[in-house]
Write a protein that holds these residues in place. Structure first.
Motif, PDB file in Angstrom:
ATOM      1  N   CYS A 429       0.863  -1.186   0.000  1.00 53.61           N
ATOM      2  CA  CYS A 429       0.000   0.000   0.000  1.00 53.61           C
ATOM      3  C   CYS A 429       0.894   1.228   0.000  1.00 53.61           C
ATOM      4  N   TRP A 430       0.831   2.002  -1.073  1.00 58.22           N
ATOM      5  CA  TRP A 430       1.692   3.177  -1.182  1.00 58.22           C
ATOM      6  C   TRP A 430       0.977   4.409  -0.646  1.00 58.22           C
ATOM      7  N   GLU A 431       1.710   5.223   0.108  1.00 58.14           N
ATOM      8  CA  GLU A 431       1.187   6.514   0.546  1.00 58.14           C
ATOM      9  C   GLU A 431       2.354   7.352   1.037  1.00 58.14           C
ATOM     10  N   ALA A 432       2.342   8.635   0.686  1.00 63.02           N
ATOM     11  CA  ALA A 432       3.387   9.561   1.113  1.00 63.02           C
ATOM     12  C   ALA A 432       2.778  10.950   1.194  1.00 63.02           C
ATOM     13  N   PRO A 433       3.254  11.780   2.080  1.00 62.15           N
ATOM     14  CA  PRO A 433       2.675  13.131   2.191  1.00 62.15           C
ATOM     15  C   PRO A 433       3.032  13.975   0.972  1.00 62.15           C
ATOM     16  N   SER A 434       2.167  14.913   0.657  1.00 62.26           N
ATOM     17  CA  SER A 434       2.412  15.825  -0.451  1.00 62.26           C
ATOM     18  C   SER A 434       3.216  17.026   0.021  1.00 62.26           C
ATOM     19  N   GLU A 435       3.750  17.760  -0.946  1.00 66.33           N
ATOM     20  CA  GLU A 435       4.513  18.966  -0.654  1.00 66.33           C
ATOM     21  C   GLU A 435       3.868  20.138  -1.392  1.00 66.33           C
ATOM     22  N   GLU A 436       3.996  21.319  -0.799  1.00 64.15           N
ATOM     23  CA  GLU A 436       3.424  22.515  -1.398  1.00 64.15           C
ATOM     24  C   GLU A 436       4.509  23.562  -1.584  1.00 64.15           C
ATOM     25  N   LEU A 437       4.527  24.222  -2.717  1.00 68.72           N
ATOM     26  CA  LEU A 437       5.508  25.263  -2.962  1.00 68.72           C
ATOM     27  C   LEU A 437       4.856  26.390  -3.755  1.00 68.72           C
ATOM     28  N   SER A 438       5.455  27.559  -3.663  1.00 68.11           N
ATOM     29  CA  SER A 438       4.933  28.752  -4.339  1.00 68.11           C
ATOM     30  C   SER A 438       6.060  29.384  -5.139  1.00 68.11           C
ATOM     31  N   PRO A 439       6.150  29.101  -6.417  1.00 74.39           N
ATOM     32  CA  PRO A 439       7.202  29.724  -7.240  1.00 74.39           C
ATOM     33  C   PRO A 439       6.959  31.220  -7.400  1.00 74.39           C
ATOM     34  N   ALA A 440       8.028  31.977  -7.381  1.00 79.36           N
ATOM     35  CA  ALA A 440       7.944  33.424  -7.567  1.00 79.36           C
ATOM     36  C   ALA A 440       7.733  33.742  -9.040  1.00 79.36           C
ATOM     37  N   PRO A 441       7.256  34.936  -9.345  1.00 80.18           N
ATOM     38  CA  PRO A 441       7.084  35.318 -10.750  1.00 80.18           C
ATOM     39  C   PRO A 441       8.402  35.217 -11.517  1.00 80.18           C
ATOM     40  N   GLY A 442       8.371  34.552 -12.666  1.00 75.93           N
ATOM     41  CA  GLY A 442       9.560  34.378 -13.480  1.00 75.93           C
ATOM     42  C   GLY A 442      10.369  33.135 -13.169  1.00 75.93           C
ATOM     43  N   GLU A 443       9.987  32.395 -12.129  1.00 76.89           N
ATOM     44  CA  GLU A 443      10.722  31.172 -11.793  1.00 76.89           C
ATOM     45  C   GLU A 443      10.202  29.997 -12.636  1.00 76.89           C
ATOM     46  N   THR A 444      11.117  29.062 -12.905  1.00 72.26           N
ATOM     47  CA  THR A 444      10.810  27.873 -13.688  1.00 72.26           C
ATOM     48  C   THR A 444      10.936  26.638 -12.813  1.00 72.26           C
ATOM     49  N   VAL A 445       9.923  25.804 -12.857  1.00 70.60           N
ATOM     50  CA  VAL A 445       9.956  24.524 -12.146  1.00 70.60           C
ATOM     51  C   VAL A 445      10.290  23.437 -13.166  1.00 70.60           C
ATOM     52  N   LEU A 446      11.373  22.706 -12.916  1.00 67.07           N
ATOM     53  CA  LEU A 446      11.854  21.687 -13.848  1.00 67.07           C
ATOM     54  C   LEU A 446      11.568  20.293 -13.293  1.00 67.07           C
ATOM     55  N   LEU A 447      10.793  19.512 -14.025  1.00 64.65           N
ATOM     56  CA  LEU A 447      10.571  18.091 -13.724  1.00 64.65           C
ATOM     57  C   LEU A 447      11.380  17.269 -14.721  1.00 64.65           C
ATOM     58  N   TYR A 448      11.956  16.168 -14.273  1.00 69.38           N
ATOM     59  CA  TYR A 448      12.866  15.383 -15.120  1.00 69.38           C
ATOM     60  C   TYR A 448      12.897  13.949 -14.616  1.00 69.38           C
TER      61      TYR A 448
END
Length: 515
Positions: A429-448
């Motif tokens: 049974c998989w379960e893990a807590p989520s995370e929350e973030l707030s990128p600033a204007p002009g910031e890039t979030v990179l998923l890979y």
């Protein structure tokens, strides 16, 4: 003892049999003296490679030496010298053929094999330049033209000659052609355009052979059942060009015929491999988004390259209700068609779960884990899903054994601290807590995916540090464009580019810049 592959031995045995039947053994019995003659152990100069039953007497024998002196009668050739020279020639030819075939076998790509074919053939027939035209008869490709000693413009000039006026063109069209044209400019029926091009490029003779299992110019049939691209007929044609009027002698024709016959089979295998890889790449591209959605407040860019055999890395971006955006990356274990199929099913299922409960990334991954465990219990996968609200510049994400996202901006370049969790399919049974973030204007979030890190060939801790340094070094002019950010990171991480083959490693980057 020569280490000759089984295929070469078969051809040579078939060649030696008629040589023996022609009386070589009888000559041996007739010429063998009672005692051991000293001439049999006399040193011989090296011969030019050649398999020929009618090799003339060696120039260094006593007879030829005496004949060169005026007034000195010619002495008879030493017993067995002719047979010894013949055997030396055969051994020399086998050695040459073996070395050239070994070099050809070491080529693993179609382009390298075509270039090696031209180089080896040039040495065997004594021509300085050549051209190979790959055009499988089944019409499924790939079709290409490669030159040796010919620039791209030279190949273009040759292609302006009417196809029916060239040797390779007649071969490809199934028309009769002698193969050897010892004096092109002296042929009365030569096409005027062909004469003009030959004079401009400076070649006066040509020798062409088909890349076909049926006949390679040595008068022998391949004698084996053909499969794959060769089953439909000719694979192409190869032609060598002489600077002066010339043509290969019988020994050279026989050697090049044996070589081209083997090269044709090797090229057919590489053509089939190229076709399979193209098909796998096409399927992989079709399983991924054909285009990224346009959502107000965010700019998206993606870079993806699958392993040649097909890998299981994927990405997705889908618009959700109330202006939200779902971002996902993942990797399925394994490679090949089965991994591609599993990746397609997993991505489609995640899209459905994201529409139903995308605001809760943990629930999305929990449903995905349950599906994977029930439908494919022997497979595991990593995944990361992010629920983004561009208007609020808010992201809630959860990861299952996946690499952490990276935030790139003017004031910071840092990894997102995500909770450590196992990949999907490894726990009951998989379960893990989520995370929350707030990128600033002009910031890039990179998923890979981790393929980007593994392709560097470095330990994971150093690869992560290298990725951080690459992201921090993005030029200021490139930061407003997420595609430019992804390209800079790729160039910095992988200087050889995405085309460099790395076993089993896909690369996926998904960049989201928040306005």
């Amino acid at each position: 003892m020569l280490d000759i592959p089984r295929r070469v031995r078969v051809h040579v045995d078939a060649l030696l049999a008629p040589q023996i039947d022609m009386g070589v053994c009888d000559a041996d019995e007739r010429d063998t003296p009672v005692g051991k003659p000293t001439a049999m152990s006399a040193p011989h100069l090296p011969k030019v490679a050649g398999i020929d039953s009618s090799v003339p007497g060696p120039a260094h024998t006593a007879a030829s030496t005496a004949a060169s002196l005026p007034g000195v009668p010619a002495a008879p050739a030493p017993p067995g010298a002719l047979i010894q020279d013949r055997l030396a020639g055969w051994v020399s030819d086998l050695t040459t053929l073996h070395e050239l075939i070994e070099r050809l076998v070491r080529t693993s790509t179609l382009d390298d094999a075509l270039a090696e074919l031209l180089r080896a053939g040039s040495a065997l027939v004594g021509a300085r330049r050549g051209m190979v035209v790959l055009e499988p008869a089944d019409g499924l490709g790939p079709a290409t033209t490669v030159g040796l000693g010919l620039a791209h413009a030279d190949l273009g000039h040759i292609e302006t000659v009417p196809r029916s006026a060239t040797s390779y063109g007649r071969i490809l069209d199934g028309l009769p052609d002698p193969g050897a044209h010892p004096d092109l400019l002296g042929e009365a029926e030569l096409d005027p355009r062909h004469r003009e091009v030959a004079a401009r490029l400076g070649y006066a003779a040509s020798y062409a052979l088909p890349l076909s299992p049926e006949d390679t110019g040595d008068g022998a049939s391949a004698g084996a059942a053909t499969t794959g691209p060769l089953a439909a007929g000719r694979l192409g044609a190869v032609v060598w060009l002489y600077d002066e009027p010339a043509e290969p002698v019988e020994r050279q024709r026989h050697l090049i015929g044996l070589y081209v016959r083997y090269a044709t089979e090797h090229l057919a295998r590489l053509v089939e491999l190229r076709r399979a890889r193209v098909q796998v790449a096409t399927v992989a591209e079709e399983l991924l988004p054909s285009r990224l959605p346009r959502v107000p407040g965010v700019q998206l860019a993606a870079r993806h390259r699958s392993h040649p055999r097909g890998g299981g890395d994927w990405y997705d971006a889908l618009p959700l209700p109330e202006g939200a955006l779902g971002l996902a990356v993942g990797s399925v274990s394994g490679s090949g068609p089965s991994a591609l199929a599993a990746m397609g099913r997993l991505r489609a299922s995640l899209r459905a779960y994201a529409v139903m409960e995308g605001e809760d990334p943990v629930a999305v991954l929990s449903d995905l884990e349950l599906l994977l465990r029930l439908t494919e219990p022997a497979r595991t996968a990593t995944a990361l899903f992010a629920y983004a609200e561009p208007g609020l510049r808010k992201i809630v994400l959860a990861g299952a054994g996946h690499t952490p996202p990276l935030i790139i901006g003017e004031q910071r370049t840092e990894f997102v601290e995500t909770s450590l969790s196992a990949p999907l399919g490894m726990l009951s049974c998989w379960e893990a807590p989520s995370e929350e973030l707030s990128p600033a204007p002009g910031e890039t979030v990179l998923l890979y995916t981790d393929g980007l890190l593994r392709r560097t060939g470095e330990p994971m801790d150093r690869a992560f540090a290298r990725l951080h340094a690459a992201a921090a070094s993005v030029p200021k002019a490139d930061r407003p464009d997420p595609g430019a950010v992804a390209d800079h990171i790729l160039r910095t991480m992988l200087p050889e580019g995405l085309d460099a083959p790395v076993e089993g490693e896909d690369v996926v980057l998904l960049a989201a810049r928040f306005e």
